[in-house]
Design a protein around this motif. Structure first.
Motif: not given
Length: 719
Positions: A555-582
């Motif tokens: 099981i490679t690291l990319p496979e593990m990261l992909a599997a971990a990503g299946k049960n999570r979602m990235q959420v961005y909130m714009d409070t005036g500065g746009g959608f920021l990755e940080a």
């Protein structure tokens, strides 16, 4: 038993071998391991692990011919007495029977004593003692051995010897049965072995990182040094079986450590699945450069005893091939010099070793006109012995240029090699004709042009075999010399191909074409090389080829990261500065039994928009409910970067799918969402999108005025 006194209440005989048990019916008191009956059946029918392909870790563990590589090379002399403590089913025993005067095996499990005895039933110098090995050792009181081989004693000591420091107790007891000039051999897994950092399970506990955390019967080098020191011995030589102790292909030592690029066979965890968190070869190369290989070797072989004047400091086995080519290469150091020895591992390989002296004369004659000498060979007993030459190989020279980024210099060196090879071979060359031997070795390629080649060829004009010394240029290894004509271009291609194999950064330079090798020739020579490697194997299934069928998943690291990503979602909130990755956040998205993801997101003051990234790959998303809360609830509008499939949801072909909730009422405090996410292979998503585009195109055609007019005309003409 050759003067050894051992009172046995029960004796069983298998051919010439006795199994002596101290206590009647001992076998009725034990529970054989589940695999013992199967191993016994295979031994009785003469199972050949080299050619038969039973996909079983247990079969490999007990019956692979590579197991004896761990200790077969030890310099056990004729007439010496060997004690094998914890002999199991005899994985190492065969290597001692060929040279020792007598081999005494202690093994607790009677079922395995019987397997061992049946396995070597023709041996005249073997005795097997069954039952508790420590009690049987006590009954050998007064008997001293030249060699005591106890590979698993440190791991098992705690089972038998209560109290403080059971490993120290074990070593002391074994030393009591060793001659003053004798040697004790102990083997241990290294708790800090690199494979465990990279993601291999601790073999005794079956858990990831267990040894690193201090669990399991593995020991670091410092721990082993302390055990031997507390046992009263500091005359310990450390050796490093590679890749590990089960199926080693090489054994290094503190006097001969590996060089960069040598440690490239790291997937050998046949006992189960493993993680692959990084490239072990690259990490090994860095450890070697820092002088820290010994700390991170996967296992240790420790030899306690006086340092011999002549000692083996490096061993490489080439016995995963046809019997007639099975050899062992050693570097042996003496007080004033070192030499390289090649020895047959099988009787069939003896002519192959003897032929090396013959090829020395042939190649020396070929090369003298170009000032290239063949390393001097002397036949001594079964061994072909070569001078240990000091110098720099062409491979090292090329790598120095590569490290400096001097690709022009590297190309110039390759051109010099091309001219040198042509100068050596061309005077002996004749128009090339395919012989029966050629077809047997290389297949039957159809060449588009005429070639020339010598009648006898060293196929291994590789850069690592050409060494420049103070005495000139030498070919240091010419094992693969055969009386067969091959095209000169194949020799050039083979040297360059093997060099480029692990140096991907050089492939963009087009070195093959610069050396005059066309793409068509590359393909033909690759096919020849494939057939040559099959010919060398002679039907043997090499250990590396067994890995996919026998081991668990890798099981490679990319496979593990992909599997971990299946049960999570990235959420961005714009409070005036746009959608920021940080400022984004990851939200756990475990679906319910119906596959529905439920989100309940508190919103900060001043929120303007929310972006949901439901996956990191192509997918099909169905938004079942989307509500904002402000006192009551309302349905905010949203946009996306996918394609509507009406009732089926939103189809995304991008690896960055997005849903943007863009019309939030000021003061909205929470956002509720219910959606399903089905990840798709990119090809599947694109196929669905193409089909959808065709349907939409058809709908536009059917709804167009010309098409409606055509339908009316068609009805009129039908009347």
């Amino acid at each position: 038993m050759g003067g050894i006194e051992f009172a046995a209440e029960e004796i069983e005989k298998y051919g010439s071998v006795e199994v002596r048990m101290d206590g009647k019916g001992l076998d009725r008191l034990e529970t054989p391991a589940p695999e013992d009956e199967r191993i016994r059946e295979l031994v009785e029918r003469g199972y050949d692990c080299r050619r038969e392909t039973e996909s079983s870790w247990e079969v490999l563990y007990h019956l692979s011919h590579l197991r004896s590589n761990l200790t077969e090379w030890l310099p056990v002399k004729s007439g010496e007495r060997v004690l094998e403590f914890g002999a199991d089913t005899g994985q190492l025993t065969g290597g001692f029977l060929k040279s020792a005067g007598q081999v005494v095996c202690l093994e607790e499990r009677i079922s395995r004593c019987r397997i061992l005895a049946k396995r070597y039933a023709q041996a005249e110098n073997l005795v097997v003692l069954g039952g508790n090995p420590w009690k049987n050792l006590e009954k050998l009181s007064g008997t001293l051995f030249d060699w005591i081989i106890a590979p698993g004693v440190l791991a098992e000591a705690g089972r038998y010897l209560p109290g403080e420091r059971p490993q120290v107790q074990a070593v002391r007891r074994l030393l009591e049965h060793l001659k003053p000039d004798g040697h004790l051999v102990v083997v241990s897994d290294n708790r800090f072995g690199l494979k465990y950092w990279a993601g291999a399970m601790e073999p005794h506990t079956g858990k990831y990182f267990d040894g690193l955390e201090g669990n399991g019967p593995a020991f670091s080098k410092k721990e082993l040094e302390r055990i031997f020191r507390e046992s009263g011995r500091e005359d310990v030589a450390f050796y490093y079986p590679y890749p590990e102790r089960w199926f080693p292909s090489a054994v290094y030592s503190d006097e001969w450590l590996p060089r960069a690029g040598e440690l490239n066979q790291n997937l050998r965890n046949f006992e189960g699945e493993r993680l692959l968190l990084f490239d072990e070869e690259k990490v090994y190369d860095r450890l070697i450069a820092e002088g820290r290989f010994a700390e991170f070797a996967n296992s240790f072989l420790c030899i306690v005893g006086p340092k011999a004047e002549e000692r083996t400091v490096y061993v490489k086995y080439s016995n995963d091939r046809a019997e007639r080519f099975m050899i062992r290469t050693e570097i042996v150091k003496k007080a004033d010099k070192a030499e390289v020895r090649k020895l047959p591992v099988s009787a069939e390989a003896a002519p192959h070793v003897r032929d090396m002296k013959r090829w020395e004369a042939v190649l020396d004659g070929y090369g003298r006109k170009c000032a290239v000498r063949a390393n001097r060979c002397e036949l001594r007993g079964d061994a072909a012995c070569f001078e240990f030459l000091q110098g720099r190989t062409l491979e090292e020279r090329l790598d120095e240029l590569r490290a400096r980024g001097d690709y022009a210099g590297l190309t110039s060196e390759l051109e010099r090699f091309r001219r040198l090879l042509a100068g050596i071979v061309e005077p002996e060359a004749e128009p090339f004709e395919k012989s029966e031997t050629f077809v047997e070795m290389f297949g039957n390629p159809s060449f588009a042009k005429a070639y020339r080649g010598a009648r006898i060829n060293n196929l291994d004009w590789i850069f690592g075999n050409l060494m420049e010394t103070g005495e000139g240029l030498w070919i240091i290894d010419y094992e693969w010399t055969f009386p067969v004509q091959v095209p000169l271009e194949y020799l050039l291609w083979r040297a360059l191909s093997l060099y480029l194999h692990s140096r991907e950064d050089l492939r963009h330079l087009g070195l093959m074409s610069q050396m005059g090798i066309t793409p068509e020739e590359e393909y033909q020579f690759e096919q020849m090389e494939h057939q040559f490697q099959l010919w060398l194997l002679g039907g043997t299934v090499p250990i590396g080829a067994r890995y996919p069928q026998t081991a668990g998943r890798t099981i490679t690291l990319p496979e593990m990261l992909a599997a971990a990503g299946k049960n999570r979602m990235q959420v961005y909130m714009d409070t005036g500065g746009g959608f920021l990755e940080a400022e984004s956040q990851w939200v756990t998205t475990e679906p319910d039994k119906r596959g529905v993801i439920h989100l309940d997101l508190p919103l900060p003051p001043g929120i303007r928009a929310v972006r949901l990234d439901p996956a990191e790959t192509a997918c099909l998303v169905k938004v079942r409910r989307l509500l904002g809360e402000l006192g009551g609830t309302y349905e905010p509008a949203y946009v996306h970067n996918g394609r509507e499939l009406e009732a089926e949801g939103i189809l995304y072909t991008t690896a960055d799918p997005q849903i943007t909730v863009c019309e939030l009422v000021p003061g909205t405090q929470r956002l509720y969402a219910e959606l399903t996410v089905q990840e798709l292979y990119p090809d599947t998503a694109y196929a669905c999108m193409n089909l959808l585009n065709r349907v939409r195109a058809a709908e536009r055609i059917y709804g167009s005025r010309p098409f409606r007019l055509l339908k009316k005309l068609k009805k009129i003409f039908k009347k």
